[in-house]
Scaffold this active site. Structure first.
Site, PDB file in Angstrom:
ATOM      1  N   ARG A 245       0.981  -1.172  -0.043  1.00 16.91           N
ATOM      2  CA  ARG A 245       0.160  -0.280   0.060  1.00 16.91           C
ATOM      3  C   ARG A 245       0.791   1.406  -0.048  1.00 16.91           C
ATOM      4  O   ARG A 245       2.202   1.232   0.509  1.00 16.91           O
ATOM      5  CB  ARG A 245      -0.930   0.158   1.267  1.00 16.91           C
ATOM      6  CG  ARG A 245      -2.076  -0.738   1.237  1.00 16.91           C
ATOM      7  CD  ARG A 245      -3.360  -0.123   0.242  1.00 16.91           C
ATOM      8  NE  ARG A 245      -4.286  -0.785   0.166  1.00 16.91           N
ATOM      9  CZ  ARG A 245      -4.776  -1.821  -0.801  1.00 16.91           C
ATOM     10  NH1 ARG A 245      -3.541  -2.202  -1.352  1.00 16.91           N
ATOM     11  NH2 ARG A 245      -5.814  -2.698  -0.559  1.00 16.91           N
ATOM     12  N   GLU A 274      -2.098   7.751  -4.309  1.00 15.02           N
ATOM     13  CA  GLU A 274      -2.381   7.629  -5.502  1.00 15.02           C
ATOM     14  C   GLU A 274      -3.733   7.727  -5.768  1.00 15.02           C
ATOM     15  O   GLU A 274      -4.561   7.838  -4.817  1.00 15.02           O
ATOM     16  CB  GLU A 274      -2.151   5.874  -5.556  1.00 15.02           C
ATOM     17  CG  GLU A 274      -2.932   5.085  -4.784  1.00 15.02           C
ATOM     18  CD  GLU A 274      -2.588   3.519  -4.703  1.00 15.02           C
ATOM     19  OE1 GLU A 274      -1.445   3.254  -4.925  1.00 15.02           O
ATOM     20  OE2 GLU A 274      -3.487   2.793  -5.101  1.00 15.02           O
ATOM     21  N   HIS A 292      -1.448   0.284  -9.757  1.00 11.46           N
ATOM     22  CA  HIS A 292      -1.941  -0.499  -8.716  1.00 11.46           C
ATOM     23  C   HIS A 292      -2.769  -1.693  -9.353  1.00 11.46           C
ATOM     24  O   HIS A 292      -3.975  -1.734  -9.350  1.00 11.46           O
ATOM     25  CB  HIS A 292      -2.984   0.378  -7.863  1.00 11.46           C
ATOM     26  CG  HIS A 292      -3.261  -0.365  -6.396  1.00 11.46           C
ATOM     27  ND1 HIS A 292      -3.639   0.498  -5.434  1.00 11.46           N
ATOM     28  CD2 HIS A 292      -3.540  -1.495  -6.118  1.00 11.46           C
ATOM     29  CE1 HIS A 292      -3.954  -0.502  -4.300  1.00 11.46           C
ATOM     30  NE2 HIS A 292      -3.748  -1.621  -5.076  1.00 11.46           N
TER      31      HIS A 292
HETATM   32  C1  DGY Z   1      -6.127  -5.418  -2.698  1.00 11.38           C
HETATM   33  O1  DGY Z   1      -7.045  -6.508  -3.144  1.00 11.38           O
HETATM   34  O2  DGY Z   1      -5.958  -4.949  -1.519  1.00 11.38           O
HETATM   35  C2  DGY Z   1      -5.334  -4.935  -4.007  1.00 11.38           C
HETATM   36  O3  DGY Z   1      -4.392  -3.968  -3.874  1.00 11.38           O
HETATM   37  C3  DGY Z   1      -6.352  -4.354  -4.792  1.00 11.38           C
HETATM   38  O4  DGY Z   1      -6.053  -4.619  -6.158  1.00 11.38           O
END
Ligand code: DGY
Length: 333
Positions: A245, A274, A292
């Site tokens: 993240r 982001e 992402h």
């Molecule tokens: C998640 O599932 O947390 C991913 O980062 C989203 O694509």
């Protein structure tokens, strides 16, 4: 005449998703769907949630005390993501609202992408492609885009949940890597053996690893867990991959470390704030940047939204969520 029809629960789908998923929801609920994929503000989300019992989210819309106070009919928030840092769990518990996520279905796909970023950054794939596209390639030379080795090196994984373990298995079994991991708690010996991974403290991991992959969840305690001091401990030949993240890495410090060649390269799928990307990261060539998309294969994205839909159906029709991330003592009726 008395209206005997039983009212169906109402559900909001907050972002555009596969139409089939909305169709599945319509078989059980009255559904309002953001098919145009408009950017709703928090106020707009609250307005749309009036009278709704459930909401399907893509992991970016915040579910907090203010929203829960303003939306007293909401009983379940179903993320179509495994990450759930958009949930204020304490507030959800206090209001009796269940949150769900999508574990397992994206593990292997995301682990594949971890290796895609690691290989692309170490072997300078995007940087050399750009050079070729702009006509820079006029002749071969012995050190043209010579990068860092991946097979047979030491891989350090920070955060050893399902995705971390899948990356470890790829590294150990597929690329013959020595695998170190760091987690708050050590894994069972059987899992360590399967992943051929050894627990080490964070400093050892940063110092000894040839490449470091981040797959830990974002929490306030993990904010900037990789900053200038940690980057300074890594090998100057190392590659850093962030699949986790934004906010886990101090992106300004990373841009500086890449500019100074304090580390060799990075592969980043997630960013602080982001979809904005720190301008310093856009300026340096030794970083692979993706928007992402680590879980973005069609099959996996379908599985993610299907699990979110299954959670809404199971909770609102039978009172049991399939993959809850909290267990409120007094769920809203
Ligand atoms: C998640 O599932 O947390 C991913 O980062 C989203 O694509």
């Amino acid at each position: 005449m008395q209206d005997c029809a039983v009212r169906r629960p109402s559900v909001l789908v907050a972002r555009a998703v596969f139409p089939e998923a909305v169709q599945r929801l319509r078989a059980h609920f009255d559904v309002e769907a953001n098919e145009a994929d408009e950017d709703w503000s928090a106020d707009e989300l609250m307005r749309r949630l009036q009278g709704k019992a459930g909401v399907l989210l893509t992991g970016t819309q915040r579910i907090d005390d203010a929203l829960l106070r303003a939306c007293p009919t909401l009983r379940i928030a179903a993320n179509m993501t495994v990450g759930h840092n958009n949930f204020d769990i304490a507030a959800m518990d206090a209001h009796g609202v269940v949150g769900t996520n999508t574990p397992d279905v994206l593990t292997e796909t995301t682990a594949d992408f971890g290796f895609a970023l690691l290989l692309a950054a170490a072997r300078r794939v995007t940087e050399s492609e750009h050079y070729l596209r702009v006509g820079g390639w006029t002749r071969w030379s012995y050190d043209l885009f010579a990068g860092a080795e991946v097979h047979g090196t030491t891989l350090g994984i920070l955060g050893m949940g399902r995705i971390g373990q899948a990356i470890a298995r790829r590294g150990a079994h597929g690329f013959g890597m020595r695998v170190f991991y760091h987690n708050r708690s050590r894994l069972d010996a059987a899992i360590e053996a399967d992943c051929r991974a050894t627990w080490v403290d964070k400093d050892t991991l940063l110092r000894e690893s040839d490449h470091v992959v981040l797959v830990l969840p974002y929490t306030p305690q993990n904010h900037h867990i990789i900053g200038a001091a940690e980057l300074a401990r890594m090998k100057p030949t190392a590659v850093l991959v962030n699949l986790a993240r934004g906010g886990i890495v101090d992106d300004a410090a990373l841009a500086q470390a890449l500019r100074d060649r304090r580390i060799a390269a990075a592969g980043l799928d997630v960013f602080e704030g982001e979809p904005a990307v720190h301008p310093g990261l856009l300026e340096v060539p030794n970083v692979v940047l993706t928007p992402h998309i680590a879980s973005a294969t069609l099959r996996t994205r379908r599985a993610m939204v299907d699990l979110a839909v299954d959670n809404l159906i199971a909770y609102l029709t039978e009172g049991r969520a399939l993959t809850p991330v909290n267990h409120p003592r007094q769920p809203r009726p």
